[in-house]
Design a protein around this motif. Sequence first.
Motif, PDB file in Angstrom:
ATOM      1  N   ALA A  78       0.549  -0.750   0.199  1.00 41.24           N
ATOM      2  CA  ALA A  78       0.162   0.190   0.021  1.00 41.24           C
ATOM      3  C   ALA A  78       0.886   1.572   0.265  1.00 41.24           C
ATOM      4  O   ALA A  78       1.417   1.599   0.352  1.00 41.24           O
ATOM      5  CB  ALA A  78      -0.987   0.062   1.654  1.00 41.24           C
ATOM      6  N   ASN A  79       0.581   2.251  -0.833  1.00 45.19           N
ATOM      7  CA  ASN A  79       1.470   3.432  -1.073  1.00 45.19           C
ATOM      8  C   ASN A  79       0.010   4.852  -0.435  1.00 45.19           C
ATOM      9  O   ASN A  79       0.905   5.325  -0.348  1.00 45.19           O
ATOM     10  CB  ASN A  79       1.485   3.915  -2.505  1.00 45.19           C
ATOM     11  CG  ASN A  79       3.060   2.895  -2.514  1.00 45.19           C
ATOM     12  OD1 ASN A  79       4.010   2.033  -1.773  1.00 45.19           O
ATOM     13  ND2 ASN A  79       2.676   2.462  -4.634  1.00 45.19           N
ATOM     14  N   TYR A  80      -0.956   4.668  -0.982  1.00 43.91           N
ATOM     15  CA  TYR A  80      -1.597   5.350  -0.455  1.00 43.91           C
ATOM     16  C   TYR A  80      -2.257   5.113   0.556  1.00 43.91           C
ATOM     17  O   TYR A  80      -3.421   3.808   1.444  1.00 43.91           O
ATOM     18  CB  TYR A  80      -2.994   5.809  -1.372  1.00 43.91           C
ATOM     19  CG  TYR A  80      -1.789   6.495  -2.477  1.00 43.91           C
ATOM     20  CD1 TYR A  80      -0.954   8.173  -2.664  1.00 43.91           C
ATOM     21  CD2 TYR A  80      -1.125   5.439  -3.501  1.00 43.91           C
ATOM     22  CE1 TYR A  80      -0.144   8.211  -3.502  1.00 43.91           C
ATOM     23  CE2 TYR A  80      -0.495   5.986  -4.950  1.00 43.91           C
ATOM     24  CZ  TYR A  80       0.033   7.862  -4.045  1.00 43.91           C
ATOM     25  OH  TYR A  80       0.634   7.858  -5.538  1.00 43.91           O
ATOM     26  N   VAL A  81      -3.378   5.538   1.728  1.00 42.16           N
ATOM     27  CA  VAL A  81      -4.278   6.031   2.566  1.00 42.16           C
ATOM     28  C   VAL A  81      -4.925   4.434   2.045  1.00 42.16           C
ATOM     29  O   VAL A  81      -5.808   4.262   2.921  1.00 42.16           O
ATOM     30  CB  VAL A  81      -4.452   7.053   3.566  1.00 42.16           C
ATOM     31  CG1 VAL A  81      -5.862   7.279   3.830  1.00 42.16           C
ATOM     32  CG2 VAL A  81      -3.624   7.885   3.733  1.00 42.16           C
ATOM     33  N   HIS A  82      -6.016   5.905   0.868  1.00 41.12           N
ATOM     34  CA  HIS A  82      -7.318   4.633   0.763  1.00 41.12           C
ATOM     35  C   HIS A  82      -6.566   3.044   0.237  1.00 41.12           C
ATOM     36  O   HIS A  82      -7.858   2.563   0.383  1.00 41.12           O
ATOM     37  CB  HIS A  82      -7.947   5.442  -0.261  1.00 41.12           C
ATOM     38  CG  HIS A  82      -7.272   5.450  -1.677  1.00 41.12           C
ATOM     39  ND1 HIS A  82      -6.217   6.381  -2.241  1.00 41.12           N
ATOM     40  CD2 HIS A  82      -7.490   4.711  -2.631  1.00 41.12           C
ATOM     41  CE1 HIS A  82      -5.307   5.604  -3.477  1.00 41.12           C
ATOM     42  NE2 HIS A  82      -6.443   5.081  -3.361  1.00 41.12           N
ATOM     43  N   GLU A  83      -5.567   2.879   0.154  1.00 44.33           N
ATOM     44  CA  GLU A  83      -5.406   1.698  -0.113  1.00 44.33           C
ATOM     45  C   GLU A  83      -4.832   0.648   1.050  1.00 44.33           C
ATOM     46  O   GLU A  83      -5.778   0.338   1.049  1.00 44.33           O
ATOM     47  CB  GLU A  83      -4.097   1.352  -1.656  1.00 44.33           C
ATOM     48  CG  GLU A  83      -3.580   1.556  -2.323  1.00 44.33           C
ATOM     49  CD  GLU A  83      -3.283   1.913  -3.074  1.00 44.33           C
ATOM     50  OE1 GLU A  83      -2.841   2.351  -4.137  1.00 44.33           O
ATOM     51  OE2 GLU A  83      -1.337   2.456  -2.361  1.00 44.33           O
ATOM     52  N   PHE A  84      -4.309   1.573   2.299  1.00 44.12           N
ATOM     53  CA  PHE A  84      -4.028   0.964   2.717  1.00 44.12           C
ATOM     54  C   PHE A  84      -5.763   0.181   3.791  1.00 44.12           C
ATOM     55  O   PHE A  84      -6.086  -0.345   4.506  1.00 44.12           O
ATOM     56  CB  PHE A  84      -3.592   1.463   4.229  1.00 44.12           C
ATOM     57  CG  PHE A  84      -2.992   1.117   5.283  1.00 44.12           C
ATOM     58  CD1 PHE A  84      -2.412  -0.255   5.540  1.00 44.12           C
ATOM     59  CD2 PHE A  84      -3.759   2.245   6.809  1.00 44.12           C
ATOM     60  CE1 PHE A  84      -2.038  -0.512   6.623  1.00 44.12           C
ATOM     61  CE2 PHE A  84      -3.375   0.679   7.295  1.00 44.12           C
ATOM     62  CZ  PHE A  84      -2.611   0.177   7.578  1.00 44.12           C
ATOM     63  N   GLN A  85      -6.800   1.774   3.659  1.00 48.57           N
ATOM     64  CA  GLN A  85      -8.111   1.271   4.064  1.00 48.57           C
ATOM     65  C   GLN A  85      -8.965   0.327   3.625  1.00 48.57           C
ATOM     66  O   GLN A  85      -9.388  -0.666   4.095  1.00 48.57           O
ATOM     67  CB  GLN A  85      -8.789   2.203   4.197  1.00 48.57           C
ATOM     68  CG  GLN A  85      -8.356   3.512   4.598  1.00 48.57           C
ATOM     69  CD  GLN A  85      -9.229   4.684   4.418  1.00 48.57           C
ATOM     70  OE1 GLN A  85      -8.908   5.679   3.626  1.00 48.57           O
ATOM     71  NE2 GLN A  85     -10.367   5.232   5.485  1.00 48.57           N
ATOM     72  N   ASN A  86      -8.398   0.084   2.360  1.00 47.78           N
ATOM     73  CA  ASN A  86      -9.494  -0.639   1.769  1.00 47.78           C
ATOM     74  C   ASN A  86      -8.963  -2.470   1.848  1.00 47.78           C
ATOM     75  O   ASN A  86      -9.814  -3.360   2.158  1.00 47.78           O
ATOM     76  CB  ASN A  86      -9.680  -1.176   0.462  1.00 47.78           C
ATOM     77  CG  ASN A  86     -10.236   0.830   0.049  1.00 47.78           C
ATOM     78  OD1 ASN A  86     -10.855   0.871   0.809  1.00 47.78           O
ATOM     79  ND2 ASN A  86      -9.963   1.451  -1.225  1.00 47.78           N
ATOM     80  N   LEU A  87      -7.838  -2.571   1.969  1.00 48.86           N
ATOM     81  CA  LEU A  87      -6.922  -3.618   2.194  1.00 48.86           C
ATOM     82  C   LEU A  87      -7.384  -3.800   3.948  1.00 48.86           C
ATOM     83  O   LEU A  87      -7.576  -4.988   3.401  1.00 48.86           O
ATOM     84  CB  LEU A  87      -5.339  -3.592   2.358  1.00 48.86           C
ATOM     85  CG  LEU A  87      -4.717  -4.802   2.761  1.00 48.86           C
ATOM     86  CD1 LEU A  87      -4.769  -5.989   1.724  1.00 48.86           C
ATOM     87  CD2 LEU A  87      -3.781  -4.851   3.381  1.00 48.86           C
ATOM     88  N   LEU A  88      -7.290  -2.969   4.878  1.00 45.67           N
ATOM     89  CA  LEU A  88      -7.978  -3.889   6.143  1.00 45.67           C
ATOM     90  C   LEU A  88      -9.276  -4.524   6.228  1.00 45.67           C
ATOM     91  O   LEU A  88      -9.541  -4.965   7.069  1.00 45.67           O
ATOM     92  CB  LEU A  88      -7.372  -2.264   6.839  1.00 45.67           C
ATOM     93  CG  LEU A  88      -5.960  -2.839   7.802  1.00 45.67           C
ATOM     94  CD1 LEU A  88      -5.871  -3.264   8.777  1.00 45.67           C
ATOM     95  CD2 LEU A  88      -4.529  -3.192   7.317  1.00 45.67           C
ATOM     96  N   HIS A  89     -10.161  -2.955   5.549  1.00 42.91           N
ATOM     97  CA  HIS A  89     -11.384  -3.299   5.922  1.00 42.91           C
ATOM     98  C   HIS A  89     -11.764  -4.923   5.259  1.00 42.91           C
ATOM     99  O   HIS A  89     -12.747  -5.783   5.268  1.00 42.91           O
ATOM    100  CB  HIS A  89     -11.992  -2.274   4.629  1.00 42.91           C
ATOM    101  CG  HIS A  89     -13.828  -2.757   4.984  1.00 42.91           C
ATOM    102  ND1 HIS A  89     -14.486  -3.290   3.899  1.00 42.91           N
ATOM    103  CD2 HIS A  89     -14.671  -2.606   5.284  1.00 42.91           C
ATOM    104  CE1 HIS A  89     -15.429  -3.447   3.990  1.00 42.91           C
ATOM    105  NE2 HIS A  89     -15.897  -3.540   4.835  1.00 42.91           N
ATOM    106  N   SER A  90     -10.948  -5.826   4.037  1.00 46.17           N
ATOM    107  CA  SER A  90     -10.875  -6.576   3.562  1.00 46.17           C
ATOM    108  C   SER A  90     -10.585  -7.961   4.037  1.00 46.17           C
ATOM    109  O   SER A  90     -10.962  -8.729   4.025  1.00 46.17           O
ATOM    110  CB  SER A  90     -10.291  -6.588   1.949  1.00 46.17           C
ATOM    111  OG  SER A  90      -9.283  -6.617   2.384  1.00 46.17           O
TER     112      SER A  90
END
Length: 122
Positions: free
Chosen positions: A101-113
């Motif tokens: 993850a490079n970006y906050v939204h990518e990290f949020q999406n990953l943790l949500h999944s």
Amino acid sequence: MEARELRIGNYVKVNCLSSNEEPGAIRKVAGVGLDIDFDNGTTRELIAVEGIELSEEWLVRFGFVKCESLEKYSDGFYEIIKDGGVYWVCMGPFKVQRKGANYVHEFQNLLHSLTGKELTKE
């Protein structure tokens, strides 16, 4: 940025905002031009939205604590390791994703999944 990368609650910034303004969380994405409504009541077109680089500051905002290791953070279950300029989510010695993850939204999406829970600022 593409609309399919975004979820309600993702933190992104509008590229016309001055650097001292706080990025907003997405409330709604809709319309032909893909208008994005933010939690602060503003609306912008998708073309004006960009990702926020993931940083130590954002990990701390999300409740992760920096470990003794220079580039390692934990929430008590997952460990976040910075390797090659990219953040990786780990369980023990294993990375749980194919792409960092490079970006906050990518990290949020990953943790949500992984957890089914929204990742919000503390």
